[in-house]
Design a protein around this motif. Structure first.
Motif, PDB file in Angstrom:
ATOM      1  N   VAL A   1     -14.782  23.754  38.951  1.00  0.00           N
ATOM      2  CA  VAL A   1     -14.298  23.044  40.139  1.00  0.00           C
ATOM      3  C   VAL A   1     -14.889  21.651  40.289  1.00  0.00           C
ATOM      4  CG1 VAL A   1     -13.788  25.143  41.439  1.00  0.00           C
ATOM      5  CG2 VAL A   1     -16.079  24.129  41.592  1.00  0.00           C
ATOM      6  N   LYS A   2     -15.810  21.268  39.407  1.00  0.00           N
ATOM      7  CA  LYS A   2     -16.430  19.951  39.513  1.00  0.00           C
ATOM      8  C   LYS A   2     -16.103  19.074  38.304  1.00  0.00           C
ATOM      9  CE  LYS A   2     -18.986  18.775  42.427  1.00  0.00           C
ATOM     10  NZ  LYS A   2     -18.735  18.078  43.716  1.00  0.00           N
ATOM     11  N   HIS A   3     -16.606  19.445  37.136  1.00  0.00           N
ATOM     12  CA  HIS A   3     -16.472  18.560  35.974  1.00  0.00           C
ATOM     13  C   HIS A   3     -15.010  18.305  35.618  1.00  0.00           C
ATOM     14  CE1 HIS A   3     -17.604  16.561  32.261  1.00  0.00           C
ATOM     15  NE2 HIS A   3     -16.710  17.307  31.630  1.00  0.00           N
ATOM     16  N   TYR A   4     -14.189  19.350  35.651  1.00  0.00           N
ATOM     17  CA  TYR A   4     -12.796  19.202  35.238  1.00  0.00           C
ATOM     18  C   TYR A   4     -11.865  18.837  36.391  1.00  0.00           C
ATOM     19  CZ  TYR A   4     -13.785  20.817  30.525  1.00  0.00           C
ATOM     20  OH  TYR A   4     -14.253  20.915  29.246  1.00  0.00           O
ATOM     21  N   ARG A   5     -12.432  18.667  37.590  1.00  0.00           N
ATOM     22  CA  ARG A   5     -11.625  18.228  38.722  1.00  0.00           C
ATOM     23  C   ARG A   5     -12.319  17.062  39.426  1.00  0.00           C
ATOM     24  NH1 ARG A   5      -9.738  24.114  41.137  1.00  0.00           N
ATOM     25  NH2 ARG A   5      -8.017  24.427  39.700  1.00  0.00           N
ATOM     26  N   PRO A   6     -12.542  15.983  38.719  1.00  0.00           N
ATOM     27  CA  PRO A   6     -13.276  14.861  39.325  1.00  0.00           C
ATOM     28  C   PRO A   6     -12.426  14.140  40.363  1.00  0.00           C
ATOM     29  CG  PRO A   6     -12.428  14.224  37.180  1.00  0.00           C
ATOM     30  CD  PRO A   6     -12.124  15.691  37.336  1.00  0.00           C
ATOM     31  N   ASP A   7     -13.105  13.549  41.324  1.00  0.00           N
ATOM     32  CA  ASP A   7     -12.445  12.692  42.291  1.00  0.00           C
ATOM     33  C   ASP A   7     -13.339  11.478  42.542  1.00  0.00           C
ATOM     34  OD1 ASP A   7     -14.463  13.480  44.128  1.00  0.00           O
ATOM     35  OD2 ASP A   7     -13.239  15.132  44.860  1.00  0.00           O
TER      36      ASP A   7
ATOM     37  N   PRO B   1     -18.978  10.893  41.139  1.00  0.00           N
ATOM     38  CA  PRO B   1     -20.211  10.237  40.686  1.00  0.00           C
ATOM     39  C   PRO B   1     -21.370  10.372  41.667  1.00  0.00           C
ATOM     40  CG  PRO B   1     -18.312   8.813  40.330  1.00  0.00           C
ATOM     41  CD  PRO B   1     -17.840   9.954  41.174  1.00  0.00           C
ATOM     42  N   ASN B   2     -21.068  10.566  42.954  1.00  0.00           N
ATOM     43  CA  ASN B   2     -22.110  10.693  43.960  1.00  0.00           C
ATOM     44  C   ASN B   2     -22.615  12.120  44.131  1.00  0.00           C
ATOM     45  OD1 ASN B   2     -21.951   7.942  44.678  1.00  0.00           O
ATOM     46  ND2 ASN B   2     -20.226   8.356  46.039  1.00  0.00           N
ATOM     47  N   SER B   3     -21.812  13.096  43.706  1.00  0.00           N
ATOM     48  CA  SER B   3     -22.129  14.483  44.033  1.00  0.00           C
ATOM     49  C   SER B   3     -22.358  15.377  42.832  1.00  0.00           C
ATOM     50  CB  SER B   3     -20.995  15.086  44.876  1.00  0.00           C
ATOM     51  OG  SER B   3     -19.784  15.136  44.124  1.00  0.00           O
ATOM     52  N   ALA B   4     -22.084  14.899  41.614  1.00  0.00           N
ATOM     53  CA  ALA B   4     -22.138  15.774  40.445  1.00  0.00           C
ATOM     54  C   ALA B   4     -22.677  15.020  39.239  1.00  0.00           C
ATOM     55  CB  ALA B   4     -20.755  16.337  40.132  1.00  0.00           C
ATOM     56  N   ILE B   5     -23.098  15.792  38.266  1.00  0.00           N
ATOM     57  CA  ILE B   5     -23.554  15.242  36.992  1.00  0.00           C
ATOM     58  C   ILE B   5     -22.883  16.017  35.871  1.00  0.00           C
ATOM     59  CG2 ILE B   5     -25.594  16.732  36.755  1.00  0.00           C
ATOM     60  CD1 ILE B   5     -25.325  12.990  35.815  1.00  0.00           C
ATOM     61  N   SER B   6     -22.510  15.339  34.823  1.00  0.00           N
ATOM     62  CA  SER B   6     -21.867  15.995  33.690  1.00  0.00           C
ATOM     63  C   SER B   6     -22.884  16.788  32.880  1.00  0.00           C
ATOM     64  CB  SER B   6     -21.202  14.950  32.792  1.00  0.00           C
ATOM     65  OG  SER B   6     -20.889  15.491  31.529  1.00  0.00           O
ATOM     66  N   TYR B   7     -22.550  18.050  32.594  1.00  0.00           N
ATOM     67  CA  TYR B   7     -23.435  18.850  31.742  1.00  0.00           C
ATOM     68  C   TYR B   7     -23.397  18.359  30.303  1.00  0.00           C
ATOM     69  CZ  TYR B   7     -19.014  21.368  30.956  1.00  0.00           C
ATOM     70  OH  TYR B   7     -17.709  21.687  30.673  1.00  0.00           O
ATOM     71  N   TYR B   8     -22.355  17.645  29.911  1.00  0.00           N
ATOM     72  CA  TYR B   8     -22.355  16.979  28.611  1.00  0.00           C
ATOM     73  C   TYR B   8     -23.416  15.875  28.609  1.00  0.00           C
ATOM     74  CZ  TYR B   8     -17.747  18.884  27.219  1.00  0.00           C
ATOM     75  OH  TYR B   8     -16.701  19.689  26.858  1.00  0.00           O
ATOM     76  N   LEU B   9     -23.353  15.020  29.607  1.00  0.00           N
ATOM     77  CA  LEU B   9     -24.193  13.830  29.660  1.00  0.00           C
ATOM     78  C   LEU B   9     -25.665  14.174  29.824  1.00  0.00           C
ATOM     79  CD1 LEU B   9     -24.586  10.767  29.890  1.00  0.00           C
ATOM     80  CD2 LEU B   9     -23.985  10.961  32.320  1.00  0.00           C
ATOM     81  N   LYS B  10     -26.012  14.842  30.914  1.00  0.00           N
ATOM     82  CA  LYS B  10     -27.416  15.185  31.123  1.00  0.00           C
ATOM     83  C   LYS B  10     -27.871  16.216  30.097  1.00  0.00           C
ATOM     84  CE  LYS B  10     -30.879  16.353  34.599  1.00  0.00           C
ATOM     85  NZ  LYS B  10     -31.146  16.694  36.028  1.00  0.00           N
TER      86      LYS B  10
ATOM     87  N   PRO C   1     -10.156  28.856  26.125  1.00  0.00           N
ATOM     88  CA  PRO C   1     -11.577  28.723  25.782  1.00  0.00           C
ATOM     89  C   PRO C   1     -11.934  27.314  25.323  1.00  0.00           C
ATOM     90  CG  PRO C   1     -10.742  30.804  24.969  1.00  0.00           C
ATOM     91  CD  PRO C   1      -9.558  30.043  25.498  1.00  0.00           C
ATOM     92  N   GLY C   2     -13.078  26.845  25.809  1.00  0.00           N
ATOM     93  CA  GLY C   2     -13.556  25.514  25.482  1.00  0.00           C
ATOM     94  C   GLY C   2     -13.209  24.479  26.527  1.00  0.00           C
ATOM     95  N   SER C   3     -12.265  24.808  27.420  1.00  0.00           N
ATOM     96  CA  SER C   3     -11.868  23.896  28.487  1.00  0.00           C
ATOM     97  C   SER C   3     -11.927  24.672  29.799  1.00  0.00           C
ATOM     98  CB  SER C   3     -10.451  23.364  28.235  1.00  0.00           C
ATOM     99  OG  SER C   3     -10.082  22.449  29.238  1.00  0.00           O
ATOM    100  N   TYR C   4     -12.973  24.423  30.554  1.00  0.00           N
ATOM    101  CA  TYR C   4     -13.327  25.309  31.661  1.00  0.00           C
ATOM    102  C   TYR C   4     -12.667  24.859  32.964  1.00  0.00           C
ATOM    103  CZ  TYR C   4     -16.436  26.547  27.941  1.00  0.00           C
ATOM    104  OH  TYR C   4     -16.920  26.912  26.706  1.00  0.00           O
ATOM    105  N   LEU C   5     -11.341  25.072  32.991  1.00  0.00           N
ATOM    106  CA  LEU C   5     -10.532  24.768  34.153  1.00  0.00           C
ATOM    107  C   LEU C   5      -9.342  25.716  34.168  1.00  0.00           C
ATOM    108  CD1 LEU C   5      -9.753  22.904  36.563  1.00  0.00           C
ATOM    109  CD2 LEU C   5      -8.457  21.532  34.924  1.00  0.00           C
TER     110      LEU C   5
END
Length: 592
Positions: free
Chosen positions: A349-355, A359-368, A41-45
């Protein structure tokens, strides 16, 4: 016979990185399925903790071996015959993050999800943990101790209570009448008294917002390393990973405090008030919710705010840091591709698995989420003439869902509209479910306006006006639109950039610009010295083949943001600024 599940964790050979575990389950069904969570819990991967389990065996209370076989990646099936079962196994622990486990000659740190097998049948009973540390070591955990064992009321509580074992001498302080311990590994804190004093002020500022603390004791576990930064919240503790070199500067110290404030605020926001989709936790697979923006993004908004409220950050510095957050948002092309609600939903599958394409396809739910939470706070303040704010929304959620029942997917929006006394659906539709640029007009309520400029360098975080008196000031800069890693390797090619249009690729190894040798930093700097529209020749090795790529430079985008105060503020704006940040208007940033 006791119905509790009992564990014993030993570490007789710390240099092997192997934790020795015994797990005893009370008498129950003929067939016992013992499982390990795939995430914590708290780390969604999905981290597949079971891959580190080895040499598992099972015995009866009399010590008779019992048949056991692995039936899938995380489950072991024991032919128990209705008797109690003791499982013996080892767990490889050599990953020093706040989400995993680490054992070496200096300490042991472990999260429950990595170490403790469980059964669904006994998930709600007490779980007891006895730790056998090496000589001179001591175990620290937020759980209460009883007869030499740490006691959790159920498995969820155990998973949410990490252990640190080592030759540590804890720091202590009292905040809001509650004892707090601080255990530090990796180095000594340069000013332990100051650390305790600053943490105390932050904890008490949060307690004031909620009218007290929901715990009887609290434990900070701080890991000082050569690199890395992160935190993970727990029901009555947190683990913080922080670069030791950062403690030597005022900015680094400030960053540690904001990290601690973030994880501490989770005492309410996600630990006790959580999305209904996470009730109860399903440890076998992903648990989906579109509300992570509210529980992580709003916590990110409040971490700086509570350092400010504790008097440990000036109002001007707070506004600068908010500008840095806006800059990070506007430097991410993915904000035009992925909505905030979707970013929350697919964090697995996005925030915790960056490639390189993230930066071109996703936005951080922390940041925005942090930016949206700031705007929501100001929207409520504007709608209620500063009588109400986001604090009231979170207190309302605490009142309604603090029992752990879980917030429905529309619960945050409903509570915000209720507190604001108006329907905020248009705000949420735009902010959460579209990729339109956010409306920053509400900053005017506190006498601020966002301003934009090109970034001066890759290290320019924004938040401040452009430096004055620089040679070439005001001249448009050439822009390539990529970042590098190491000395010269292309790391990211931004969507729609000149580099992408010309055909430069991630992993290209930069050799020269216009025939002259450059490294990555030199490439970007020299391109900025050129004018938009000029053509440059970038020489790279691509899979060992030498190539020359002509690139027509673009104009460097104005993505660095700072918040400036309006030139002619009204008395209402000055009052609103004071209500927001608890500081007089004179402490606001200078005019545009």
């Amino acid at each position: 016979m006791s119905h509790a599940v009992r564990y014993r964790v030993s570490m007789p050979r710390p240099h092997s990185h192997l934790l020795e575990v015994e797990a005893t389950f009370p008498a129950g069904p003929d067939v016992l399925d013992a499982m390990l969570p795939v995430w914590t819990p708290g780390s969604y991967l999905v981290r597949e903790f079971a891959r580190h389990v080895q040499e598992l065996s099972a015995v009866s209370p009399e010590g008779t071996p019992l048949p056991v076989r692995r039936v899938d990646k995380r489950t072991w099936r024991v032919q128990a015959g209705g008797r109690a079962v003791t499982l013996r196994y080892r767990v490889y622990a050599n990953e020093l993050t706040v989400r995993t486990s680490h054992l070496d000659g200096t300490h042991a740190f472990f999260n429950g999800a990595c170490v403790f097998l469980y059964t669904e049948a006994t998930r709600d009973v007490e779980h007891h943990v006895t730790v056998d540390p090496p000589q001179g070591w001591r175990a620290f955990c937020a759980l209460d101790e009883r007869e030499g064992a740490f006691v959790a009321r159920d498995y969820d509580t155990l998973v949410d209570s990490p252990f640190e074992v080592g030759p540590h001498t804890p720091l202590t302080f009292i905040a809001a009448g509650v004892p707090h311990e601080v255990v530090v590994w990796g180095d000594t804190v340069p000013d332990a008294e100051r650390l305790c004093s600053d943490l105390q002020r932050i904890c008490e500022s949060q307690a004031r917002m909620y009218g007290g603390l929901p715990v009887s004791r609290y434990l900070f576990l701080i890991y000082l390393t050569d690199k890395g930064r992160g935190g993970l919240e727990h029901q009555a503790s947190t683990a913080l990973l922080f670069p030791r070199a950062g403690l030597s500067s005022s900015r680094g110290w400030e960053d540690l405090l904001t990290l601690a404030a973030h994880e501490y605020f989770h005492l309410w926001n996600i630990k006790r008030v959580k999305p209904r989709a996470l009730v109860p936790f399903d440890y076998s697979q992903e648990n989906y919710t579109s509300l992570l923006w509210a529980f992580e993004g709003s916590t990110a908004y409040y971490d700086n705010l509570f350092v400010r409220r504790a008097g440990l950050m000036s109002a001007q510095r707070y506004v600068t840091r908010l500008g840095e957050t806006l800059t990070a948002l506007h430097s991410t092309p993915g904000r035009r591709v992925q909505t905030l609600a979707e970013a929350s939903l697919v964090a697995w599958v996005k925030h915790y698995r960056p490639d390189e394409h993230s930066p071109n396809s996703a936005i951080s739910y922390y940041l925005k989420g942090e930016v949206v939470s700031a705007l929501l706070d100001l929207e409520i303040r504007r709608a209620t003439h500063d009588v109400k704010c986001l604090d009231d929304v979170l207190r309302l959620l605490w009142q309604r869902y603090g029992d752990g029942s879980g917030v429905p997917e529309d619960g945050v929006e409903a509570a915000a509209s209720e507190v604001a006394g108006m329907d905020l659906t248009p705000f949420f539709e735009r902010a959460l479910r579209t990729t339109e640029e956010l409306d920053y007009g509400v900053f005017a309520h506190v006498g601020l306006e966002p301003c934009f400029r090109p970034r001066e360098s890759a290290n320019d975080k924004g938040g401040t006006p452009p430096p004055k008196g620089k040679a070439g000031e005001g001249r448009p800069k050439g822009w390539l639109g990529l970042t590098t890693k190491g000395s010269s390797t292309v790391a990211i090619v931004l969507e729609g950039s000149p580099a992408q249009e010309a055909g430069l690729y991630v992993e290209d190894d930069v050799v020269a610009l216009d025939g002259w040798k450059v490294d990555g930093a030199g490439l970007l700097g020299r391109c900025e010295d050129r004018r938009p529209g000029e053509t440059v020749r970038v020489t790279v090795f691509r899979r060992d083949r030498l190539l020359e790529v002509p690139v027509v430079l673009g104009q460097k985008p104005a993505e660095a943001v700072w918040l400036a105060r309006v030139e002619r503020p009204t008395d209402a704006q000055k009052t609103a600024f004071q209500a927001w940040l608890g500081a007089p208007w004179d402490e606001a940033p200078g005019p545009t």
